[in-house]
Design an enzyme around this catalytic site. Structure first.
Site, PDB file in Angstrom:
ATOM      1  N   VAL A 111      21.449  -4.336 -40.408  1.00 22.13           N
ATOM      2  CA  VAL A 111      22.095  -3.445 -40.791  1.00 22.13           C
ATOM      3  C   VAL A 111      23.572  -3.224 -40.711  1.00 22.13           C
ATOM      4  O   VAL A 111      24.370  -2.900 -41.422  1.00 22.13           O
ATOM      5  CB  VAL A 111      21.605  -2.123 -40.067  1.00 22.13           C
ATOM      6  CG1 VAL A 111      22.409  -0.777 -40.338  1.00 22.13           C
ATOM      7  CG2 VAL A 111      20.108  -1.596 -40.426  1.00 22.13           C
TER       8      VAL A 111
ATOM      9  N   ALA B  72      24.797  -5.508 -43.344  1.00 25.57           N
ATOM     10  CA  ALA B  72      24.793  -4.621 -44.802  1.00 25.57           C
ATOM     11  C   ALA B  72      25.937  -3.686 -44.749  1.00 25.57           C
ATOM     12  O   ALA B  72      26.212  -3.593 -45.815  1.00 25.57           O
ATOM     13  CB  ALA B  72      23.545  -4.122 -45.130  1.00 25.57           C
ATOM     14  N   GLU B  73      25.905  -3.080 -43.863  1.00 27.58           N
ATOM     15  CA  GLU B  73      27.133  -1.917 -43.733  1.00 27.58           C
ATOM     16  C   GLU B  73      28.567  -2.374 -43.680  1.00 27.58           C
ATOM     17  O   GLU B  73      29.352  -1.869 -44.537  1.00 27.58           O
ATOM     18  CB  GLU B  73      27.002  -1.062 -42.524  1.00 27.58           C
ATOM     19  CG  GLU B  73      25.500  -0.205 -42.443  1.00 27.58           C
ATOM     20  CD  GLU B  73      25.470   0.864 -43.519  1.00 27.58           C
ATOM     21  OE1 GLU B  73      26.832   1.233 -43.867  1.00 27.58           O
ATOM     22  OE2 GLU B  73      24.593   1.393 -43.726  1.00 27.58           O
ATOM     23  N   SER B  74      28.846  -3.466 -42.774  1.00 32.28           N
ATOM     24  CA  SER B  74      30.410  -3.869 -42.785  1.00 32.28           C
ATOM     25  C   SER B  74      30.651  -5.089 -42.714  1.00 32.28           C
ATOM     26  O   SER B  74      31.936  -5.696 -42.533  1.00 32.28           O
ATOM     27  CB  SER B  74      30.774  -3.101 -41.311  1.00 32.28           C
ATOM     28  OG  SER B  74      30.222  -3.571 -40.635  1.00 32.28           O
TER      29      SER B  74
ATOM     30  N   TYR C 238      20.730  -1.650 -51.521  1.00 33.62           N
ATOM     31  CA  TYR C 238      20.990  -1.384 -49.813  1.00 33.62           C
ATOM     32  C   TYR C 238      19.744  -1.754 -49.043  1.00 33.62           C
ATOM     33  O   TYR C 238      19.603  -2.708 -48.471  1.00 33.62           O
ATOM     34  CB  TYR C 238      21.387  -0.276 -49.558  1.00 33.62           C
ATOM     35  CG  TYR C 238      21.699  -0.238 -47.765  1.00 33.62           C
ATOM     36  CD1 TYR C 238      22.871  -0.649 -47.293  1.00 33.62           C
ATOM     37  CD2 TYR C 238      20.943   0.651 -47.191  1.00 33.62           C
ATOM     38  CE1 TYR C 238      22.959  -0.514 -46.113  1.00 33.62           C
ATOM     39  CE2 TYR C 238      21.067   0.539 -46.031  1.00 33.62           C
ATOM     40  CZ  TYR C 238      21.897   0.286 -45.308  1.00 33.62           C
ATOM     41  OH  TYR C 238      22.108   0.295 -44.077  1.00 33.62           O
TER      42      TYR C 238
END
Length: 221
Positions: free
Chosen positions: A114, A117-119, A204
């Site tokens: 996560v 994927a996020e940052s 995502y």
């Protein structure tokens, strides 16, 4: 469509019909993918001495600036990245992720996927909607999770993991639905009775699952 802005040169400022200066945005000649295969997600914003606001994909050397991050790292439906082969962040924040995993009963591999994927593991990341830090916490979510400073990696990872654990509990351990809720909100997932038909959310969820599989394999290696 996302427009990545390049450093504004003198000829990038053009007068309009009223004689006022306007800023002209151009696509970056380098595209959106760096030589390392990672997307250029940063846009730097600063102000020139004459008051003109500049947006650029190059870090200014002599100006105070802020970093803007357009959407999460894995949310671009048209991403050219090979997610099955992109470089993994194998040991970044290892102790913090392990601690958060134990506290919130999560797989370390899921937290790592996560964050990736996020940052892309940028603790300074800011989205145009205001999401902050490694796990891209919205201000209200950060407050609810007890995070006082979302740019402190320990606080961000603990808060993001807590929220992710809540989404997993809400959706009976279904990782795909939990990740969709993390991205688009639990109400949206409930309304659609599944992953929302948003291209960004679908991309995502798919990429988090790819990253999760790869981080699991790494842990078992």
């Amino acid at each position: 469509m996302y427009c990545w802005l390049v450093p504004l040169s003198a000829n990038a400022e053009e007068p309009n019909s009223a004689g006022k200066t306007r800023i002209v945005a151009r696509y970056s000649d380098g595209g959106i993918v760096s030589s390392e295969g990672q997307e250029k997600v940063k846009v730097y914003q600063y102000q020139q001495p004459n008051g003109v606001t500049v947006f650029t994909d190059k870090a200014p050397s002599n100006n105070a600036y802020q970093i803007l991050l357009y959407e999460c790292f894995a949310c671009r439906p048209d991403s050219k990245i090979d997610w099955n082969n992109i470089r993994l962040f194998r040991s970044h924040y290892d102790s913090l992720i392990s601690s958060a995993a134990r506290k919130h009963q999560l797989e370390p591999a899921l937290i790592r996927a996560v964050i990736h994927a996020e940052s892309a593991f940028d603790f300074r990341a800011i989205s145009r909607s205001g999401a902050m830090g490694l796990m891209q916490l919205m201000p209200e979510t950060a407050k609810e999770m007890g995070v006082s400073n979302a740019f402190v990696p320990e606080e961000n990872i603990l808060g993001g993991s807590k929220y992710l654990a809540q989404m997993l509990k809400l959706f009976n351990g279904d990782i795909a639905l939990a990740c969709a809720a993390y991205n688009a909100g639990p109400t949206t997932v409930t309304q659609y009775n599944g992953i929302p038909p948003y291209p960004e959310t679908k991309a995502y969820v798919e990429r988090v699952q790819i990253l999760l599989k790869r981080y699991r394999q790494q842990q078992g290696a």
